[in-house]
Design an enzyme around this catalytic site. Structure first.
Site, PDB file in Angstrom:
ATOM      1  CE  LYS A 238      18.775   1.450 -14.116  1.00 45.23           C
ATOM      2  NZ  LYS A 238      19.926   2.538 -14.485  1.00 45.23           N
TER       3      LYS A 238
ATOM      4  CB  SER B 176      20.944   3.277 -10.906  1.00 43.73           C
ATOM      5  OG  SER B 176      20.165   3.797 -11.897  1.00 43.73           O
TER       6      SER B 176
ATOM      7  CB  SER C  59      22.227   5.227 -12.941  1.00 47.19           C
ATOM      8  OG  SER C  59      22.021   5.398 -11.864  1.00 47.19           O
TER       9      SER C  59
HETATM   10  N1  GLN Z   1      22.376   8.518  -7.939  1.00 44.44           N
HETATM   11  C1  GLN Z   1      21.242   9.347  -8.035  1.00 44.44           C
HETATM   12  C2  GLN Z   1      19.859   8.797  -8.164  1.00 44.44           C
HETATM   13  O1  GLN Z   1      19.738   8.079  -7.444  1.00 44.44           O
HETATM   14  C3  GLN Z   1      21.359   8.957 -10.070  1.00 44.44           C
HETATM   15  C4  GLN Z   1      20.912   7.824 -10.174  1.00 44.44           C
HETATM   16  C5  GLN Z   1      20.841   7.461 -12.452  1.00 44.44           C
HETATM   17  O2  GLN Z   1      21.414   8.470 -12.841  1.00 44.44           O
HETATM   18  N2  GLN Z   1      19.874   7.541 -12.140  1.00 44.44           N
HETATM   19  O3  GLN Z   1      19.028   9.802  -7.988  1.00 44.44           O
END
Ligand code: GLN
Length: 485
Positions: free
Chosen positions: A78, A153, A177
């Site tokens: 990532k 994400s 994410s």
């Molecule tokens: N969707 C959640 C957020 O927008 C979690 C994102 C993540 O785990 N990085 O904060």
């Protein structure tokens, strides 16, 4: 079977016996990337030359008899993990040209095993989002239906693993994410216990939630990757000094003597009926495998988890993102009249709308006069949620829920409605709030779209999670299904 479809353990067996070389395997994966990348768009940066070079080095190691499970197996990172010499963008304009001078600890650890990195994966900007639509560069498409989001994400990592663009990947998980995109793409995703894996070199979003973890095609691969990345790191003061077991030892195909709890709050309003049905069937399977089910588990503060997360995470993000001032590194606005103007413009042009929203939410929650009503209150709720989990784990070994309340939604469907987007993580965020581990495993399909089952456990119970996930996986055939891209 095509080489790009291999799991880590399958590839390892062939590499070790000399039946394939890492160079050959890497070329097969890179060809697959050429074939599908135009449709799926998993990558921010493709590192072909680096990968081929690393593959040659891996082949030398293998010839010299040093072939460990990850040696020479092509993977994707990532794009929020620092890679020396390869840009690390967080899918943000702010870091579009940022080339880190050092490697993240996880990268060092993988390198020591003979890592082959095919590229850096697309993500929501600074990992803020649930659909990868917040990338400043491009969308990523779900290989099961190109009109739908891959989740986020870590959308790049999950889609690459699902579509054959990488044999495995590393993601990061702050509120879901890793698990949510894994569930949306029919692959396995683990968020380890907070402190199990070093965060050194992971670009910080919300430091008390962030964890790095594996995204893989099956549970065996997940254990193999965790074996390598877990462990104490003096450079991350929140990493825990605790021995790392051999996680493959917990891959046992039955669930005798295990008690599985089903928290009722996760099967309530908002969960799509198709998803609920799939997960209930999966729970039935766990019982067939010998688990004892406990349907009488309650986590009463679950309803407050989303609010708690969206106070604490933006508060931490706001502080972490203060470093992007156009001076130290990254993008710097040049059309400014003064220092303050330069800083303002750097942040105005460099950050996308969701990142700005988080900075504003965090600034508000921490400001004098509101700090107690919001931030402090959220911390108290965090303690309640953590305690409720501890109580549940006093009587159950694991808890099982859907990974997401819905199947992958359509691209564009939620971009204008942040609350709808935030709801995509209702089932996963409590795990980060409590710092416990959670894994998502493929559990079936609704109208051709993947559904994930989440298994959560008490801190440092990754072995039990992997055991449950493995037993379930071996008794079903979901993981063998591949999207037709
Ligand atoms: N969707 C959640 C957020 O927008 C979690 C994102 C993540 O785990 N990085 O904060």
């Amino acid at each position: 079977m095509a080489q790009y479809d291999l799991t880590i353990h399958e590839a390892h067996r062939l590499l070790k016996k000399g039946e394939i070389s890492s160079a050959e395997l890497t070329k097969a994966v890179l060809e697959r990337v050429d074939e599908v990348e135009g449709k799926v768009c998993s990558f921010v940066t493709l590192t072909k030359d680096l990968a081929l070079d690393q593959a040659r080095q891996a082949d030398e190691r293998i010839r010299a008899g040093a072939c460990s499970p990850l040696t020479g197996v092509p993977m994707l990172l990532k794009d929020n993990m620092c890679t020396k010499g390869t840009r690390t963008t967080c899918s943000s304009k702010m870091l579009e040209n940022f080339v880190p001078p050092y490697d993240a600890t996880v990268v060092e650890k993988l390198n020591a095993q003979g890592m082959v990195m095919v590229g850096k994966g697309n993500m929501d900007e600074f990992a803020m989002g649930s659909s990868t639509e917040n990338s400043a560069f491009h969308l990523t498409h779900n290989p099961w239906d190109l009109e739908r989001v891959p989740g986020g994400s870590s959308g790049g990592p999950a889609t690459a693993v699902a579509a054959g663009g990488a044999i495995y990947a590393l993601g990061s998980d702050t509120g879901g994410s890793i698990r949510q995109p894994a569930g949306f793409c029919n692959v396995v995703g683990l968020k380890p216990t907070y402190g199990r894996v070093s965060r050194y070199g992971l670009v910080a979003f919300a430091s008390s939630f962030d964890q790095i973890g594996p995204v893989t095609k099956d549970v065996t691969d997940c254990a193999l990757v965790l074996n390598v990345i877990a462990g104490h790191d003096p450079r991350d003061s929140t990493s825990v000094d605790r021995p790392v077991p051999d996680y493959t030892k917990s891959l046992i195909p039955d669930l005798k003597d295990l008690r599985v709890g089903i928290p009722k709050e996760y099967f309530a309003e908002g969960i799509e009926s198709g998803v609920e049905q799939v997960v209930r069937q999966a729970i039935g399977k766990l019982e067939e495998l010998g688990a004892e089910l406990d349907w009488d588990v309650s986590l009463p503060s679950t309803h407050a988890a989303l609010a708690c997360y969206y106070i604490i995470a933006p508060s931490e993000a706001m502080a972490n993102l203060a470093r992007y001032d156009g001076v130290k590194y990254g993008f710097s606005a040049r059309d400014a009249e003064s220092m303050w103007d330069a800083m303002g413009k750097t942040r105005q042009y460099g950050f996308g709308p969701e990142v700005k929203r988080r900075i504003m939410l965090g600034t508000y929650a921490l400001s004098a006069g509101y700090h107690e009503a919001y931030y402090l209150k959220a911390q108290k709720v965090r303690t309640l949620i953590t305690r409720e989990f501890a109580d549940a784990f006093a009587k159950c070994d694991v808890l099982v829920t859907p990974t997401s309340p819905t199947v992958p939604f359509r691209i564009g469907e939620r971009v204008d409605d942040p609350l709808q987007m935030y709801l995509a993580d209702v089932c996963t965020q409590p795990v980060n709030i409590a710092g416990i581990p959670g894994i998502s495993v493929p559990a079936g399909f609704v109208d051709g779209l993947p559904v994930g089952m989440q298994i959560m456990g008490k801190p440092f119970s990754e072995e039990i999670l992997l055991r449950v996930a493995f037993a379930y996986e071996q008794a079903t055939e979901w993981r063998q299904r591949r999207p037709a891209v």
